[in-house]
Scaffold this active site. Structure first.
Site, PDB file in Angstrom:
ATOM      1  N   LYS A  85       0.829  -1.215   0.000  1.00  0.00           N
ATOM      2  CA  LYS A  85       0.000   0.000   0.000  1.00  0.00           C
ATOM      3  C   LYS A  85       0.865   1.268   0.000  1.00  0.00           C
ATOM      4  CE  LYS A  85      -4.018  -2.234   2.090  1.00  0.00           C
ATOM      5  NZ  LYS A  85      -5.108  -2.129   3.096  1.00  0.00           N
ATOM      6  N   TYR A 129     -12.299  -1.984  -4.256  1.00  0.00           N
ATOM      7  CA  TYR A 129     -12.848  -2.182  -2.905  1.00  0.00           C
ATOM      8  C   TYR A 129     -14.378  -2.106  -2.877  1.00  0.00           C
ATOM      9  CZ  TYR A 129      -8.296  -2.262  -0.566  1.00  0.00           C
ATOM     10  OH  TYR A 129      -7.047  -2.615  -0.117  1.00  0.00           O
ATOM     11  N   PHE A 184     -15.867   3.507   6.286  1.00  0.00           N
ATOM     12  CA  PHE A 184     -14.517   3.958   5.916  1.00  0.00           C
ATOM     13  C   PHE A 184     -14.244   3.889   4.413  1.00  0.00           C
ATOM     14  CE2 PHE A 184     -14.352  -0.518   7.247  1.00  0.00           C
ATOM     15  CZ  PHE A 184     -13.796  -1.108   6.120  1.00  0.00           C
ATOM     16  N   ARG A 226      -2.311 -14.481   4.679  1.00  0.00           N
ATOM     17  CA  ARG A 226      -2.976 -13.655   5.703  1.00  0.00           C
ATOM     18  C   ARG A 226      -2.336 -13.856   7.078  1.00  0.00           C
ATOM     19  NH1 ARG A 226      -7.563 -10.672   4.076  1.00  0.00           N
ATOM     20  NH2 ARG A 226      -8.542 -10.778   6.121  1.00  0.00           N
ATOM     21  N   THR A 256      -5.786  -6.878  10.430  1.00  0.00           N
ATOM     22  CA  THR A 256      -6.044  -5.600   9.746  1.00  0.00           C
ATOM     23  C   THR A 256      -5.527  -4.413  10.574  1.00  0.00           C
ATOM     24  OG1 THR A 256      -8.091  -6.620   8.950  1.00  0.00           O
ATOM     25  CG2 THR A 256      -7.876  -4.242   8.661  1.00  0.00           C
ATOM     26  N   ARG A 268       2.371  -6.593   9.036  1.00  0.00           N
ATOM     27  CA  ARG A 268       1.678  -5.389   9.529  1.00  0.00           C
ATOM     28  C   ARG A 268       2.214  -4.959  10.896  1.00  0.00           C
ATOM     29  NH1 ARG A 268      -4.248  -7.147   7.224  1.00  0.00           N
ATOM     30  NH2 ARG A 268      -4.279  -5.812   5.377  1.00  0.00           N
ATOM     31  N   HIS A 297      -2.090  -5.440   1.441  1.00  0.00           N
ATOM     32  CA  HIS A 297      -3.370  -6.123   1.249  1.00  0.00           C
ATOM     33  C   HIS A 297      -3.116  -7.608   1.013  1.00  0.00           C
ATOM     34  CE1 HIS A 297      -7.215  -7.236  -0.638  1.00  0.00           C
ATOM     35  NE2 HIS A 297      -6.496  -7.817  -1.577  1.00  0.00           N
TER      36      HIS A 297
HETATM   37  P1  ATP Z   1      -7.123  -5.967   3.031  1.00  0.00           P
HETATM   38  O1  ATP Z   1      -8.407  -6.284   2.295  1.00  0.00           O
HETATM   39  O2  ATP Z   1      -6.551  -4.600   2.696  1.00  0.00           O
HETATM   40  O3  ATP Z   1      -6.111  -7.064   2.944  1.00  0.00           O
HETATM   41  P2  ATP Z   1      -8.304  -6.852   5.459  1.00  0.00           P
HETATM   42  O4  ATP Z   1      -8.868  -7.976   4.634  1.00  0.00           O
HETATM   43  O5  ATP Z   1      -7.455  -7.211   6.638  1.00  0.00           O
HETATM   44  O6  ATP Z   1      -7.458  -5.864   4.566  1.00  0.00           O
HETATM   45  P3  ATP Z   1     -10.852  -5.560   5.224  1.00  0.00           P
HETATM   46  O7  ATP Z   1     -11.933  -5.742   6.234  1.00  0.00           O
HETATM   47  O8  ATP Z   1     -10.952  -6.230   3.901  1.00  0.00           O
HETATM   48  O9  ATP Z   1      -9.467  -5.908   5.939  1.00  0.00           O
HETATM   49  O10 ATP Z   1     -10.708  -3.994   5.000  1.00  0.00           O
HETATM   50  C1  ATP Z   1     -10.066  -3.477   3.846  1.00  0.00           C
HETATM   51  C2  ATP Z   1      -9.203  -2.311   4.226  1.00  0.00           C
HETATM   52  O11 ATP Z   1     -10.033  -1.260   4.697  1.00  0.00           O
HETATM   53  C3  ATP Z   1      -8.242  -2.581   5.391  1.00  0.00           C
HETATM   54  O12 ATP Z   1      -7.013  -3.131   5.003  1.00  0.00           O
HETATM   55  C4  ATP Z   1      -8.038  -1.194   5.941  1.00  0.00           C
HETATM   56  O13 ATP Z   1      -7.060  -0.495   5.170  1.00  0.00           O
HETATM   57  C5  ATP Z   1      -9.380  -0.558   5.730  1.00  0.00           C
HETATM   58  N1  ATP Z   1     -10.172  -0.652   6.946  1.00  0.00           N
HETATM   59  C6  ATP Z   1     -10.767  -1.742   7.463  1.00  0.00           C
HETATM   60  N2  ATP Z   1     -11.407  -1.477   8.607  1.00  0.00           N
HETATM   61  C7  ATP Z   1     -11.214  -0.145   8.816  1.00  0.00           C
HETATM   62  C8  ATP Z   1     -11.619   0.755   9.828  1.00  0.00           C
HETATM   63  N3  ATP Z   1     -12.374   0.362  10.846  1.00  0.00           N
HETATM   64  N4  ATP Z   1     -11.215   2.046   9.717  1.00  0.00           N
HETATM   65  C9  ATP Z   1     -10.474   2.462   8.674  1.00  0.00           C
HETATM   66  N5  ATP Z   1     -10.052   1.647   7.668  1.00  0.00           N
HETATM   67  C10 ATP Z   1     -10.411   0.365   7.747  1.00  0.00           C
HETATM   68 MG    MG Z   2      -9.926  -7.654   2.818  1.00  0.00          MG
END
Ligand code: ATP
Ligand code: MG
Length: 139
Positions: A11, A51, A59, A87, A93, A104, A117
């Site tokens: 990212k 996304y 968010f 993962r 996250t 992370r 990601h």
């Molecule tokens: P990614 O999809 O980026 O690998 P993830 O699967 O761990 O991350 P997701 O739930 O898919 O998490 O969320 C996608 C992205 O949105 C997260 O990586 C983070 O950058 C952002 N995100 C998730 N939750 C929040 C939150 N509560 N506040 C701000 N940003 C968030």
């Molecule tokens: Mg995700």
């Protein structure tokens, strides 16, 4: 190849902080083979499309703005059990919840600027890989 590939993106925070090299080293040392890799920049519209699954979440706007704020490094990775193992390697996250030693925990600044990601299913890995790479870009 279903089950053996995942998709990742380094990212904008990690690219601009100069952490990409160290992160790619960890990924390779964990046994992932890089099938495709490039440096790219998402427009806000393309970030929104990538996304789209999160479009109802509070968010979403910030996420799309953030993901288009600077260059990223998308990659397709190959390994047995790729999605789950990747993962585990990247951690939770929210970096404050991520296991010590995960990517992370080591490199992410916050829940939104969380360095990397990782696809969450085999199906999404295929969709996300196809979003960034043609067949001719995979080796
Ligand atoms: P990614 O999809 O980026 O690998 P993830 O699967 O761990 O991350 P997701 O739930 O898919 O998490 O969320 C996608 C992205 O949105 C997260 O990586 C983070 O950058 C952002 N995100 C998730 N939750 C929040 C939150 N509560 N506040 C701000 N940003 C968030
Ligand atoms: Mg995700």
């Amino acid at each position: 190849m279903t089950g053996n590939i995942t998709f990742t993106m380094i990212k904008p925070d990690a690219v601009s902080n100069g952490h990409a090299g160290a992160m790619i080293k960890m990924i390779q040392e964990a046994g992932f083979r890089i099938i495709a890799m490039k440096k790219a920049r998402l427009s806000p519209e393309k970030a929104g499309k990538f996304y789209e699954v999160h479009k109802e979440r509070p968010f979403y706007g910030e996420l799309c703005q953030y993901m288009s704020s600077g260059p990223i490094i998308p990659m397709i990775l190959e390994k047995a059990n790729a999605v789950e193992d990747f993962r585990k390697l990247i951690g939770a996250t929210d970096p404050t919840q991520a296991e010590p030693g995960t990517i992370r925990a080591l490199f992410a600044k916050s829940i939104d600027a969380n360095a990397i990601h990782g696809s969450d299913s085999d199906e999404n890995a295929q969709i996300e890989a196809n979003f960034f790479f043609s067949e001719l870009e995979r080796f």
